[in-house]
Write an enzyme that holds these catalytic residues in place. Structure first.
Site, short mmCIF file in Angstrom:
data_model
loop_
_atom_site.label_atom_id
_atom_site.label_comp_id
_atom_site.label_asym_id
_atom_site.label_seq_id
_atom_site.Cartn_x
_atom_site.Cartn_y
_atom_site.Cartn_z
N LYS A 173 -27.86 30.36 -49.80
CA LYS A 173 -27.55 28.94 -49.68
C LYS A 173 -26.07 28.77 -49.36
CE LYS A 173 -26.33 25.70 -52.61
NZ LYS A 173 -25.49 24.89 -51.72
N THR A 230 -18.42 26.23 -61.86
CA THR A 230 -19.77 26.55 -61.39
C THR A 230 -20.13 27.98 -61.78
OG1 THR A 230 -19.24 25.17 -59.49
CG2 THR A 230 -21.29 26.40 -59.37
N GLU A 248 -17.22 35.49 -57.66
CA GLU A 248 -15.87 35.40 -57.09
C GLU A 248 -15.43 33.96 -57.25
OE1 GLU A 248 -14.35 38.00 -56.23
OE2 GLU A 248 -16.11 39.30 -56.27
N CYS A 282 -9.03 31.02 -51.49
CA CYS A 282 -8.83 31.38 -52.90
C CYS A 282 -7.67 32.36 -53.04
CB CYS A 282 -10.10 31.95 -53.49
SG CYS A 282 -10.83 33.25 -52.49
N GLU A 383 -6.00 25.16 -60.33
CA GLU A 383 -6.24 25.42 -58.91
C GLU A 383 -6.33 24.10 -58.14
OE1 GLU A 383 -10.07 27.06 -57.58
OE2 GLU A 383 -8.95 28.46 -56.32
O1 TXE Z 1 -17.33 24.36 -55.45
P1 TXE Z 1 -18.72 24.73 -56.06
P2 TXE Z 1 -16.79 22.92 -55.04
C1 TXE Z 1 -12.73 25.88 -56.11
C2 TXE Z 1 -11.71 24.88 -55.62
C3 TXE Z 1 -12.51 23.65 -55.49
C4 TXE Z 1 -13.43 23.77 -56.67
C5 TXE Z 1 -14.71 23.00 -56.56
O2 TXE Z 1 -10.73 24.69 -56.62
O3 TXE Z 1 -11.74 22.49 -55.56
O4 TXE Z 1 -13.74 25.14 -56.72
O5 TXE Z 1 -15.25 23.15 -55.27
C6 TXE Z 1 -22.99 25.82 -55.15
N1 TXE Z 1 -26.14 26.28 -59.16
N2 TXE Z 1 -13.28 26.68 -55.03
O6 TXE Z 1 -17.24 21.87 -56.00
O7 TXE Z 1 -19.41 23.53 -56.58
C7 TXE Z 1 -22.52 24.82 -54.11
O8 TXE Z 1 -23.62 24.12 -53.56
C8 TXE Z 1 -26.03 27.03 -58.06
C9 TXE Z 1 -12.82 28.02 -54.94
O9 TXE Z 1 -17.08 22.70 -53.64
O10 TXE Z 1 -18.47 25.86 -56.96
C10 TXE Z 1 -21.83 25.73 -53.12
O11 TXE Z 1 -22.79 26.37 -52.30
N3 TXE Z 1 -25.14 26.80 -57.09
C11 TXE Z 1 -13.70 28.84 -54.10
C12 TXE Z 1 -21.16 26.76 -54.04
O12 TXE Z 1 -21.87 26.68 -55.27
C13 TXE Z 1 -24.30 25.77 -57.24
C14 TXE Z 1 -14.21 28.22 -52.87
C15 TXE Z 1 -19.70 26.49 -54.33
O13 TXE Z 1 -19.54 25.19 -54.77
C16 TXE Z 1 -24.35 24.95 -58.39
C17 TXE Z 1 -14.66 26.86 -53.10
C18 TXE Z 1 -25.33 25.24 -59.37
N4 TXE Z 1 -25.47 24.51 -60.48
C19 TXE Z 1 -14.15 26.14 -54.14
N5 TXE Z 1 -23.41 24.00 -58.27
C20 TXE Z 1 -13.26 30.25 -53.86
N6 TXE Z 1 -13.30 31.08 -54.89
O14 TXE Z 1 -12.95 30.64 -52.75
C21 TXE Z 1 -22.78 24.22 -57.10
N7 TXE Z 1 -23.32 25.26 -56.46
#
Ligand code: TXE
Length: 479
Positions: A173, A230, A248, A282, A383
């Protein structure tokens, strides 16, 4: 343009006919819809993956490798199309999508297509006991890959390629914010001859589609990149089912600059490590610590260079900083700039939204440098994940090491120095999964990739990824 789920080699609308708007960050327009897939969609993907597994897991390494290399080659041939889609979906400059995102997606398949042919397991001769042990490295079965929006196809394929190479079938996904290139990957896999059901791509919100994947009792491993909150939720959900997890997560990476470094190289790289991809990587060095003796010079030179960065439409070749990925994300980043001011930080440059003629509703923000007086303020601890960095001076190696480590995260760190002994000392003591010395984001795909503390669990990359996606089994034969 509407996109569909890729299940069992075909394209399907979501069963419940629920759709989510897909936004173009460069102008704020809705330009398509994506499925918000429910449990039943995920179940269909699971059934396809499960029935493809017996054949795929028994496919010779030569054949698996051939198909993965073909996918790699097709991504390369479609570079322009994929880069254009990535740039529109994410807001990143097209130059970046062309130079980094899409070539790396291609390399991910090429790398793991080759790596699997070199992957080996161990044997242990039990001397004096007339026995030999060997380790089988068997694929897990059906695995889940969930990726974020910042480097969409790059990170999506970074998980899928090793999972497939190791002989698993995958339910993947992409982020609902940037689904387009993952959708395009379905066609590429068909064209490359990947058997149907081996890879299934379902689209939708984390809380519905993602949740259905992590809750599925028979999806035995989850590889996730995204936010730390998450990641914690996934760990809680998956632990009672004893799923294998690779997480990660976020970072708040220190960029530590000593006076003895190669100044110009450091300055140019620091602009990049601060603002590449609008600071939405990140690995960006969002906390800049500068040795006192060069602090004022650095501050002046850095701010001057940052002011020259051109914020523009992602499709223009002169653009250095494109649009942020979404309206809520822009609001989050802006809120941190307000927090910085309220905490007594000084905005040295940037801090404001940018309006671009013809694209007035796009999510543009000036690259922002904030001088802080303490490393304990929120903007130095949390972050932000946008084009915002903090700078502050330090006096001694011990002091900066303490500040570098005094955050909940531990993903990467950058060190600028020409002192070998200091390099060794600092690299040993910095709490981070990756330490770059006199460079940033130089990647060799064989190396372990990941973070410590709240930045995650497990490592991706090279054989580490192939180990994650396989179950080691010890066979002991007495003779
Ligand atoms: O990430 P999410 P978000 C950090 C960055 C950002 C914050 C939130 O600080 O502002 O995280 O970003 C899926 N069960 N990073 O809200 O929600 C979601 O659909 C299963 C750092 O956009 O963590 C997406 O595919 N999956 C980071 C993925 O998780 C779930 C890069 C990431 O989304 C879920 C991005 C659930 N319950 C944001 N909820 C990095 N490490 O590079 C969400 N998802």
């Amino acid at each position: 343009m509407n996109i569909q789920n890729y299940i069992n080699g075909g394209f399907h609308n979501p069963i419940q006919n629920n759709w989510i708007d897909n936004y173009d960050p460069s102008n704020g327009d809705v330009y398509g819809q994506i499925p918000n897939s429910c449990k039943e969609d995920v179940e269909n993907a699971y059934i396809a993956a499960k029935s493809a597994f017996p054949n795929w897991s028994q496919t010779t390494l030569e054949e698996r490798s051939r198909i993965l290399l073909k996918i790699s080659e097709l991504i390369e041939t479609k570079l322009d199309k994929l880069a254009t889609a990535e740039s529109q979906d994410n807001g990143k400059p097209i130059s970046l999508a062309k130079a980094i995102d899409i070539p790396r997606a291609s390399s991910n398949f090429r790398f793991f297509g080759n790596a699997i042919t070199q992957f080996a397991s161990e044997s242990h001769e039990s001397i004096g006991l007339n026995a030999i042990n060997y380790t089988l490295r068997q694929p897990i079965g059906v695995v889940g890959c969930i990726s974020p929006w910042n480097l969409p196809l790059y990170l999506f394929t970074w998980k899928i390629a090793p999972a497939l190479a190791a002989g698993n079938c995958v339910i993947a996904k992409p982020s609902e914010v940037t689904p387009m290139t993952a959708y395009m990957l379905g066609d590429i896999c068909n064209e490359a001859g990947l058997p149907k059901g081996v890879l299934n791509i379902v689209h939708g919100l984390g809380t519905t589609t993602g949740q259905a994947i992590i809750e599925h009792p028979d999806i035995k491993a989850i590889s996730f990149t995204g936010g730390t909150a998450t990641g914690a939720h996934i760990a809680k959900t998956a632990a009672p089912m004893f799923k294998k997890l690779s997480l990660e997560l976020g970072g708040k990476n220190p960029n530590i600059i000593f006076a003895d470094c190669d100044y110009n190289e450091m300055l140019n790289t620091t602009v990049r490590s601060s603002f590449a991809n609008q600071g939405q990587i990140c690995l960006c060095g969002s906390r800049i610590f500068v040795e006192q003796s060069i602090y004022e010079t650095f501050k002046k030179d850095f701010v001057e260079k940052v002011k020259q960065l051109h914020v523009g439409h992602p499709s223009e070749s002169t653009t250095n900083i494109g649009a942020l990925v979404s309206k809520p994300h822009l609001e989050k980043v802006k809120n941190y700039i307000d927090i910085a001011k309220a905490e007594g930080g000084t905005v040295l440059c940037g801090g404001n939204e940018v309006t671009i003629e013809g694209y007035e509703n796009g999510y543009y923000l000036e690259p922002t440098v904030i001088e802080v007086s303490t490393d304990e303020c929120r903007v130095n601890q949390e972050e932000i994940f946008g084009p915002v960095v903090t700078i502050m001076p330090f006096k001694t190696e011990d002091e900066v090491l303490q500040m570098a480590n005094k955050v909940q995260y531990g993903l990467s760190a950058t060190l600028w120095t020409n002192d070998l002994k200091r390099t060794m000392r600092m690299s040993n003591h910095i709490q981070a999964g990756i330490v770059w010395v006199n460079t940033w984001l130089m990647r060799d795909l064989r190396t372990p990739f990941g973070g410590m503390k709240a930045s995650g669990v497990g490592r991706e990359g090279g054989f580490e990824a192939l180990r994650f996606f396989t179950e080691p089994k010890n066979v002991c034969i007495k003779y």
